[in-house]
Design a protein around this motif. Structure first.
Motif, PDB file in Angstrom:
ATOM      1  N   VAL A   1     -25.261 -31.360-105.846  1.00 31.24           N
ATOM      2  CA  VAL A   1     -26.022 -32.413-105.163  1.00 31.24           C
ATOM      3  C   VAL A   1     -25.076 -33.348-104.416  1.00 31.24           C
ATOM      4  O   VAL A   1     -25.330 -33.742-103.268  1.00 31.24           O
ATOM      5  N   LEU A   2     -23.960 -33.726-105.057  1.00 29.75           N
ATOM      6  CA  LEU A   2     -22.982 -34.578-104.391  1.00 29.75           C
ATOM      7  C   LEU A   2     -22.420 -33.887-103.153  1.00 29.75           C
ATOM      8  O   LEU A   2     -22.283 -34.499-102.084  1.00 29.75           O
ATOM      9  N   ALA A   3     -22.103 -32.604-103.287  1.00 28.96           N
ATOM     10  CA  ALA A   3     -21.566 -31.863-102.147  1.00 28.96           C
ATOM     11  C   ALA A   3     -22.592 -31.723-101.032  1.00 28.96           C
ATOM     12  O   ALA A   3     -22.248 -31.765 -99.848  1.00 28.96           O
TER      13      ALA A   3
ATOM     14  N   THR B   1     -27.627 -25.041 -99.210  1.00 27.46           N
ATOM     15  CA  THR B   1     -27.343 -24.189-100.371  1.00 27.46           C
ATOM     16  C   THR B   1     -26.503 -24.833-101.464  1.00 27.46           C
ATOM     17  O   THR B   1     -26.403 -24.278-102.561  1.00 27.46           O
ATOM     18  N   GLN B   2     -25.899 -26.004-101.202  1.00 29.02           N
ATOM     19  CA  GLN B   2     -24.943 -26.536-102.165  1.00 29.02           C
ATOM     20  C   GLN B   2     -25.590 -26.906-103.502  1.00 29.02           C
ATOM     21  O   GLN B   2     -25.059 -26.583-104.565  1.00 29.02           O
ATOM     22  N   SER B   3     -26.728 -27.580-103.471  1.00 30.57           N
ATOM     23  CA  SER B   3     -27.394 -27.933-104.734  1.00 30.57           C
ATOM     24  C   SER B   3     -27.873 -26.692-105.492  1.00 30.57           C
ATOM     25  O   SER B   3     -27.626 -26.571-106.703  1.00 30.57           O
ATOM     26  N   PRO B   4     -28.555 -25.724-104.829  1.00 26.31           N
ATOM     27  CA  PRO B   4     -28.891 -24.490-105.542  1.00 26.31           C
ATOM     28  C   PRO B   4     -27.662 -23.755-106.057  1.00 26.31           C
ATOM     29  O   PRO B   4     -27.706 -23.151-107.139  1.00 26.31           O
ATOM     30  N   ALA B   5     -26.562 -23.811-105.307  1.00 26.58           N
ATOM     31  CA  ALA B   5     -25.342 -23.147-105.768  1.00 26.58           C
ATOM     32  C   ALA B   5     -24.830 -23.781-107.052  1.00 26.58           C
ATOM     33  O   ALA B   5     -24.424 -23.088-107.988  1.00 26.58           O
ATOM     34  N   GLY B   6     -24.862 -25.122-107.123  1.00 32.15           N
ATOM     35  CA  GLY B   6     -24.431 -25.799-108.345  1.00 32.15           C
ATOM     36  C   GLY B   6     -25.327 -25.451-109.519  1.00 32.15           C
ATOM     37  O   GLY B   6     -24.849 -25.192-110.631  1.00 32.15           O
ATOM     38  N   ALA B   7     -26.640 -25.437-109.288  1.00 27.99           N
ATOM     39  CA  ALA B   7     -27.572 -25.074-110.350  1.00 27.99           C
ATOM     40  C   ALA B   7     -27.345 -23.633-110.803  1.00 27.99           C
ATOM     41  O   ALA B   7     -27.410 -23.323-112.002  1.00 27.99           O
ATOM     42  N   LEU B   8     -27.079 -22.753-109.837  1.00 30.48           N
ATOM     43  CA  LEU B   8     -26.815 -21.349-110.164  1.00 30.48           C
ATOM     44  C   LEU B   8     -25.576 -21.216-111.045  1.00 30.48           C
ATOM     45  O   LEU B   8     -25.592 -20.513-112.061  1.00 30.48           O
ATOM     46  N   ILE B   9     -24.500 -21.904-110.666  1.00 31.07           N
ATOM     47  CA  ILE B   9     -23.259 -21.813-111.434  1.00 31.07           C
ATOM     48  C   ILE B   9     -23.439 -22.365-112.840  1.00 31.07           C
ATOM     49  O   ILE B   9     -22.822 -21.889-113.796  1.00 31.07           O
ATOM     50  N   ASP B  10     -24.307 -23.379-113.013  1.00 32.32           N
ATOM     51  CA  ASP B  10     -24.611 -23.887-114.352  1.00 32.32           C
ATOM     52  C   ASP B  10     -25.253 -22.811-115.228  1.00 32.32           C
ATOM     53  O   ASP B  10     -25.057 -22.793-116.443  1.00 32.32           O
ATOM     54  N   ARG B  11     -26.033 -21.928-114.613  1.00 32.37           N
ATOM     55  CA  ARG B  11     -26.861 -20.999-115.386  1.00 32.37           C
ATOM     56  C   ARG B  11     -26.225 -19.632-115.627  1.00 32.37           C
ATOM     57  O   ARG B  11     -26.506 -18.998-116.637  1.00 32.37           O
TER      58      ARG B  11
ATOM     59  N   LEU C   1     -23.741 -19.164 -91.985  1.00 32.60           N
ATOM     60  CA  LEU C   1     -23.545 -18.257 -93.119  1.00 32.60           C
ATOM     61  C   LEU C   1     -22.266 -18.581 -93.880  1.00 32.60           C
ATOM     62  O   LEU C   1     -22.234 -18.520 -95.113  1.00 32.60           O
ATOM     63  N   ILE C   2     -21.219 -18.926 -93.154  1.00 36.21           N
ATOM     64  CA  ILE C   2     -19.965 -19.299 -93.813  1.00 36.21           C
ATOM     65  C   ILE C   2     -20.173 -20.551 -94.661  1.00 36.21           C
ATOM     66  O   ILE C   2     -19.684 -20.652 -95.797  1.00 36.21           O
ATOM     67  N   GLY C   3     -20.911 -21.523 -94.118  1.00 37.77           N
ATOM     68  CA  GLY C   3     -21.190 -22.729 -94.885  1.00 37.77           C
ATOM     69  C   GLY C   3     -21.979 -22.439 -96.149  1.00 37.77           C
ATOM     70  O   GLY C   3     -21.698 -23.009 -97.211  1.00 37.77           O
ATOM     71  N   ALA C   4     -22.962 -21.541 -96.047  1.00 37.37           N
ATOM     72  CA  ALA C   4     -23.758 -21.189 -97.221  1.00 37.37           C
ATOM     73  C   ALA C   4     -22.891 -20.506 -98.279  1.00 37.37           C
ATOM     74  O   ALA C   4     -22.997 -20.801 -99.478  1.00 37.37           O
ATOM     75  N   ALA C   5     -22.033 -19.601 -97.850  1.00 37.10           N
ATOM     76  CA  ALA C   5     -21.161 -18.904 -98.800  1.00 37.10           C
ATOM     77  C   ALA C   5     -20.141 -19.851 -99.421  1.00 37.10           C
ATOM     78  O   ALA C   5     -19.876 -19.807-100.628  1.00 37.10           O
ATOM     79  N   ALA C   6     -19.584 -20.736 -98.595  1.00 34.62           N
ATOM     80  CA  ALA C   6     -18.552 -21.649 -99.084  1.00 34.62           C
ATOM     81  C   ALA C   6     -19.090 -22.640-100.099  1.00 34.62           C
ATOM     82  O   ALA C   6     -18.323 -23.234-100.864  1.00 34.62           O
ATOM     83  N   SER C   7     -20.406 -22.829-100.138  1.00 34.61           N
ATOM     84  CA  SER C   7     -20.985 -23.764-101.105  1.00 34.61           C
ATOM     85  C   SER C   7     -20.783 -23.302-102.542  1.00 34.61           C
ATOM     86  O   SER C   7     -20.875 -24.101-103.484  1.00 34.61           O
ATOM     87  N   ILE C   8     -20.496 -22.026-102.719  1.00 33.73           N
ATOM     88  CA  ILE C   8     -20.253 -21.485-104.061  1.00 33.73           C
ATOM     89  C   ILE C   8     -18.900 -21.933-104.609  1.00 33.73           C
ATOM     90  O   ILE C   8     -18.740 -22.169-105.817  1.00 33.73           O
ATOM     91  N   PHE C   9     -17.912 -22.074-103.740  1.00 34.43           N
ATOM     92  CA  PHE C   9     -16.529 -22.241-104.206  1.00 34.43           C
ATOM     93  C   PHE C   9     -16.275 -23.505-105.021  1.00 34.43           C
ATOM     94  O   PHE C   9     -15.729 -23.406-106.132  1.00 34.43           O
ATOM     95  N   PRO C  10     -16.624 -24.713-104.529  1.00 35.88           N
ATOM     96  CA  PRO C  10     -16.276 -25.905-105.316  1.00 35.88           C
ATOM     97  C   PRO C  10     -16.877 -25.939-106.719  1.00 35.88           C
ATOM     98  O   PRO C  10     -16.139 -26.159-107.692  1.00 35.88           O
ATOM     99  N   PRO C  11     -18.214 -25.719-106.872  1.00 43.47           N
ATOM    100  CA  PRO C  11     -18.732 -25.760-108.241  1.00 43.47           C
ATOM    101  C   PRO C  11     -18.211 -24.615-109.112  1.00 43.47           C
ATOM    102  O   PRO C  11     -17.983 -24.804-110.310  1.00 43.47           O
TER     103      PRO C  11
END
Length: 421
Positions: free
Chosen positions: A355-357, A67-77, A114-124
């Motif tokens: 992507v880096l994450a 989920t980390q790359s989609p999360a970054g793309a989501l936060i961009d948009r 699930l925790i990992g998927a949710a946590a992918s939102i935090f850094p970006p």
């Protein structure tokens, strides 16, 4: 400079800066989940073997990888970055409570995912809100402050977790993380939405028109500087991720109730060191450049791995964590700054972070799984020596093949930076 002028015209409010401080403090323990405490709990209370513990630890990272790359793309948009953080915090809280209420293998692994998927939102999301609030000119200093409050939050959480685990029981550590997640959600919703410039938050050029076209993903990832830094970051995380969980499992063999206190001491030592290191790294990265600062952080990893093989003394193990504080403190600041340097003007700051994450999470997941099996087959020293060897290889790759990015030019629309073309 135009960037400085633009930043001066968008002074962040004291309330936004205070919310960033508080958010980084409360999210400190939330975005990393239960970490080594879970490894100790599964080993000493549930009697799992090292390979099972490795899978459980890796499950969170697998969720992040997906989920980390989609999360970054989501936060961009999106412009609802605050709601995304609050929702992700709620998922982390629910996962922590599920693991303690039903500590079966399937429940633990699923909850970790699930925790990992949710946590992918935090850094970006945090980096995006920070860039959107303070701008590029103030990004280095503010990133150092974010990381300092993050490490301060980890210290507070580790003290509380050690005390709760010792006097109340391990179940209370799970509740503590859930509580910090709830406080994170409240804090981010208090942050004023109007203070976030969402175009600037995605790495758009200062002063460009609203909603300007972003850089093509295919073109962006032809930049060899991004690819090389990503490879080095993966090796850093592969070498680093399994070290502290392995220390926790190693000392668990001879201790019982005191393991929570010892693990808290290890975490506290590293996090206390990270506070001044993060602040210093943010300043030195502006004067020395990104590369020499990151080389210092990378160089301590193989030394740390070797030292872990030389002793099982709890006090010495805690002292060795000073090196963890240096390495992680530097990486937390410099990695964000390098991504900001290389994506400035592309509108893809958060996607590139994602992507880096994703790549580093893959390295960390492989680290936990591989070391779990190595330890089971050949012992703890073999695991530590493997990690030290990977750290040496990554250090050499970074030193010889990765350029300085401090003065990387703003990417013109539709083009790579000149030296990356």
């Amino acid at each position: 400079m135009a960037d400085t002028e633009a930043a001066a015209n968008h002074d962040p409010s004291p309330r936004s800066l205070a919310c960033l401080d508080a958010l980084n403090f409360f999210l400190a323990d939330v975005r990393d989940g239960l970490g080594p405490y879970l490894a100790i709990y599964l080993t000493s209370r549930q009697h799992w073997d090292p390979s099972q513990v490795g899978v459980a630890m890796a499950a969170m990272l697998v969720g992040t990888i997906a989920t980390q790359s989609p999360a970054g793309a989501l936060i961009d948009r999106v412009k609802w970055k605050r709601s995304a953080v609050a929702g992700a915090a709620a998922v982390v809280a629910a996962g922590c409570l599920a693991m303690i209420l039903s500590p079966r293998y399937s429940v633990v692994v699923a909850s970790q995912g699930l925790i990992g998927a949710a946590a992918s939102i935090f850094p970006p999301a945090i980096a995006a809100m920070t860039l959107g609030i303070v701008g590029h000119a103030r990004m280095a200093r503010r990133t150092g402050r974010n990381e300092a409050f993050n490490h301060l939050g980890n210290v507070a959480a580790a003290v509380a977790a050690g005390a709760a685990g010792y006097f109340i029981g391990y179940w209370s550590i799970f509740v503590l993380v859930a509580l910090m997640a709830a406080l994170s959600a409240v804090t981010v919703l208090i942050l004023p939405e109007s203070d976030i410039d969402h175009d600037r938050a995605r790495g758009a050029r200062e002063g460009e028109e609203r909603g300007a076209k972003v850089e093509s993903i295919a073109v962006l990832f032809k930049d060899p500087r991004i690819l090389m830094f990503t490879a080095c970051a993966v090796m850093f995380h592969f070498a680093n991720a399994a070290m502290l969980p392995l220390v926790g499992q190693k000392v668990t063999q001879g201790l019982d109730r005191g393991t929570a206190v010892l693990m808290s001491a290890c975490i506290i030592t590293a996090q206390v060191v990270m506070i001044p290191v993060a602040l210093a790294a943010s300043r030195l990265a502006e004067t020395w450049g990104r590369k020499p600062v990151f080389l210092i952080g990378f160089a301590v990893l193989p030394i740390r791995g070797l030292l872990y093989t030389l002793t099982a003394d709890p006090y010495l193990l805690v002292a060795i964590q000073i090196l963890d504080g240096i390495g992680a403190g530097v990486f937390g600041v410099v990695s964000i700054l390098v991504v900001a340097d290389l994506t400035r003007g592309t509108g893809r700051f958060n996607l590139t972070q994602g992507v880096l994450a994703t790549a580093t999470a893959l390295g960390a997941a492989l680290s936990n799984v591989a070391c779990g099996y190595i330890v089971k087959a050949a012992g703890f020293d073999a695991g530590f020596l493997t990690l030290a060897g990977i750290a040496v290889a990554g250090l050499l790759l970074y030193a010889l093949a990765t350029p300085e990015t401090l003065d990387a030019p703003v990417v013109p629309s539709g083009k790579l930076a000149p030296e990356a073309a």
